[in-house]
Design a protein around this motif. Sequence first.
Motif, mmCIF file in Angstrom:
data_model
loop_
_atom_site.group_PDB
_atom_site.id
_atom_site.type_symbol
_atom_site.label_atom_id
_atom_site.label_comp_id
_atom_site.label_asym_id
_atom_site.label_seq_id
_atom_site.Cartn_x
_atom_site.Cartn_y
_atom_site.Cartn_z
ATOM 1 N N PHE A 185 -0.927 8.689 -5.866
ATOM 2 C CA PHE A 185 -0.892 7.953 -4.594
ATOM 3 C C PHE A 185 0.079 8.625 -3.602
ATOM 4 O O PHE A 185 -0.060 8.468 -2.394
ATOM 5 C CB PHE A 185 -0.411 6.513 -4.806
ATOM 6 N N CYS A 186 1.106 9.299 -4.152
ATOM 7 C CA CYS A 186 2.200 9.800 -3.304
ATOM 8 C C CYS A 186 1.986 11.254 -2.912
ATOM 9 O O CYS A 186 1.205 11.979 -3.516
ATOM 10 C CB CYS A 186 3.535 9.678 -4.039
ATOM 11 N N SER A 187 2.708 11.663 -1.887
ATOM 12 C CA SER A 187 2.748 13.070 -1.492
ATOM 13 C C SER A 187 4.140 13.335 -0.927
ATOM 14 O O SER A 187 4.971 12.409 -0.909
ATOM 15 C CB SER A 187 1.676 13.356 -0.447
ATOM 16 N N SER A 188 4.402 14.555 -0.464
ATOM 17 C CA SER A 188 5.758 14.843 0.035
ATOM 18 C C SER A 188 6.061 14.011 1.291
ATOM 19 O O SER A 188 7.222 13.826 1.648
ATOM 20 C CB SER A 188 5.950 16.330 0.300
ATOM 21 N N TYR A 231 0.857 -1.195 0.000
ATOM 22 C CA TYR A 231 0.000 0.000 0.000
ATOM 23 C C TYR A 231 0.885 1.235 0.000
ATOM 24 O O TYR A 231 1.940 1.256 0.638
ATOM 25 C CB TYR A 231 -0.879 0.039 1.262
ATOM 26 N N ILE A 232 0.443 2.269 -0.729
ATOM 27 C CA ILE A 232 1.148 3.562 -0.702
ATOM 28 C C ILE A 232 0.151 4.573 -0.143
ATOM 29 O O ILE A 232 -0.916 4.791 -0.745
ATOM 30 C CB ILE A 232 1.595 4.003 -2.121
ATOM 31 N N ASN A 233 0.511 5.203 0.963
ATOM 32 C CA ASN A 233 -0.385 6.151 1.643
ATOM 33 C C ASN A 233 -1.819 5.570 1.773
ATOM 34 O O ASN A 233 -2.813 6.262 1.509
ATOM 35 C CB ASN A 233 -0.435 7.489 0.892
ATOM 36 N N ASN A 234 -1.852 4.301 2.141
ATOM 37 C CA ASN A 234 -3.112 3.563 2.344
ATOM 38 C C ASN A 234 -3.879 3.257 1.055
ATOM 39 O O ASN A 234 -4.965 2.691 1.119
ATOM 40 C CB ASN A 234 -4.038 4.257 3.346
ATOM 41 N N ILE A 276 4.955 3.812 2.905
ATOM 42 C CA ILE A 276 4.865 2.519 2.210
ATOM 43 C C ILE A 276 4.471 1.486 3.264
ATOM 44 O O ILE A 276 5.132 1.382 4.312
ATOM 45 C CB ILE A 276 6.226 2.134 1.582
ATOM 46 N N LYS A 277 3.402 0.763 3.010
ATOM 47 C CA LYS A 277 2.957 -0.246 3.985
ATOM 48 C C LYS A 277 2.910 -1.610 3.303
ATOM 49 O O LYS A 277 2.394 -1.726 2.176
ATOM 50 C CB LYS A 277 1.562 0.126 4.522
ATOM 51 N N ILE A 278 3.436 -2.630 3.966
ATOM 52 C CA ILE A 278 3.376 -3.998 3.434
ATOM 53 C C ILE A 278 2.766 -4.906 4.495
ATOM 54 O O ILE A 278 3.170 -4.848 5.669
ATOM 55 C CB ILE A 278 4.782 -4.517 3.047
#
Lengths: 180, 449
Positions: A110-113, A86-89, A117-119
Amino acid sequence: MRHKILLVVAVTAIIVALSIVLPSKPDLPTNQGMTHFTRNGKNINGTATWTITEIDPAYFSYLSNATTIKLTITGNLTNSQQGSVYINNYFLETLKVSQSVYVLNVPVEFCSSTTTIKITSQEWDVKSVDLLISVDIPQVPTWWKQNLWIIALGLLVEILIMGVSARKVLKWIEPSENTS
Amino acid sequence: MRVPAIKFSKVTLGYMLAIAWVVSIALSPFFRHPSDVPTWKFLGEITFNLRINPLPYTSFYGSCWLFTILSSYPTYLIVSLFRASDLFLNLILKVPIIVGDLIVGVVLFKFTKSKLVTAMWLFNPFVIFVSAIQGQFDVLPTLFVLLATYFLLQRKNLASAVSLAIGIGFKIFPVFLLPFFIIFSLKNLGRKATLKYVIVLVAVVAVLFAPFFLPQNFKYLFEGLSDLPQRSVAYVGSSVSYIEYLTLQLHFLSNYNFLYVFIPLYLALFFVSKKFVKDFNTLNLSIIVVLLLLFVTYNTMHPQFLIWILPFLFIEYERNKRVPVVLVSALWIWMLVWIFSWNLGSWVVGPLEPFFANASTGANNQLLLVSSMNFSAYAFACLASVTGLLRRVKLASSKRVRYLILSVSTLLMDLLLYLFYGSSMIFIPVLCFGLFFPLIVLSFGEGNS
């Protein structure tokens, strides 16, 4: 003094002209600028997160159309296990095949500053995670060309300041010249 | 027809400056450092083309070099409207560095009144190589430290404080010299003037480092020290911060040179200097000693760093004839050898390095180790020479015997280190460091008395 200045100006002019006219190939590829953020891995049995805080916000504002982001995860996924990324949920992908390196495309939105990263996995010995951000420079409208007058004005002010400073330095040198 | 010979005494400072400018400017478009000059270009590109904050990518320097690049870059941009040329960019990025070279020449003349010393600086192949050919900006912080010394001597303490602050804004090494400037100021200008000196210096440093205090940049001042995760950027290596460099990468536990050599010797020097630093000669000596100490203990020593010390060695040579030219020449030669092994691995120097040879990586570390050991041996000899330690040493009465000892020791040390690099035979580096290293240093004794 005058002929010295004349010599200096003439040679400098010739060298400047030559440096502009002579063929030269670029020192670095101008098509791509890249930044990547690496984190050490963990042995996952449940959920693991990595937070990257140092990404320039510019990538997600006016550079987003020319930006591509890839996530590289190293470390073998244990056979018969799986892992969800998951990237930023935002759900990115569920990995099932055991291999040493996984490269995943990440949508820019999906990204921000600050990107987390969630696995989640029951058993995955992750060695490292790496977020690679690339920007295709020719696709970006160059800021300075749109603000040419500001650049030219800045340059003019700079030349004036340097002229005044040069006069001061020359005056400072003159007494030494007389004693030499 | 007979061409009249030009006497050196007739050559004016202006002529020397004009010739030095012409030589440097003629060389600068056609050469560059393989990675650093492209890095300067990258910084201009991300700032002016992409509007990306460039500060994180130069966080191991102060902000002054970034300001210098960003001031030079618009000239390239305007010219690139007609024709984009990397040769012109090489030239334009090096102009401030070349101007710095020339002003150092002028300040050296002001200090020594010696045209020979000025010429030794302006036409020094090493200086031209580092500034005009490679495009390294080490001369700029050196210039401002030199100006700080000059102004302090002239009792213009505020100008001195501003100069030293700008030097700190370029690179880290002037920070290590600051205590000695304060001691000198206390002894010669009094407490009130010294307090003003410190206040002005801190204020100017705060202004120069202001971009780091913006919320988005603050962490880059400390990153690495506070064990934040690793960050790396393509084209630009900036995984360390100013503070991390200032502490000579203290977090590396293997940094024995810094922990066990630099810190105790620097502290000892500081306490001795409280009595010792009285006049300009002693201030100049303390600057030389601190820089040499840094050279032999710094764990990422780069060839261009030698530029920091050269003007002060020249002043010392001219005023006291205490530094033998042969030693300074040896330092240059080994630094040049080092330059040619530039991309061969880690750039570590210091007497303890052979004990940790396996820690280095690279295809040709033997060569690198040999050149770094030679450089550090000559730097130690220089250190012993300027501190007067060699004046009482009589290794052998005959000069020829001493030079024979020097040659044989150097040759044996180099051969042993080269052949047995990385092997488990620990007695080899012990032998080199315990026997040959001191013999090289001591062979310069007596001749300097």
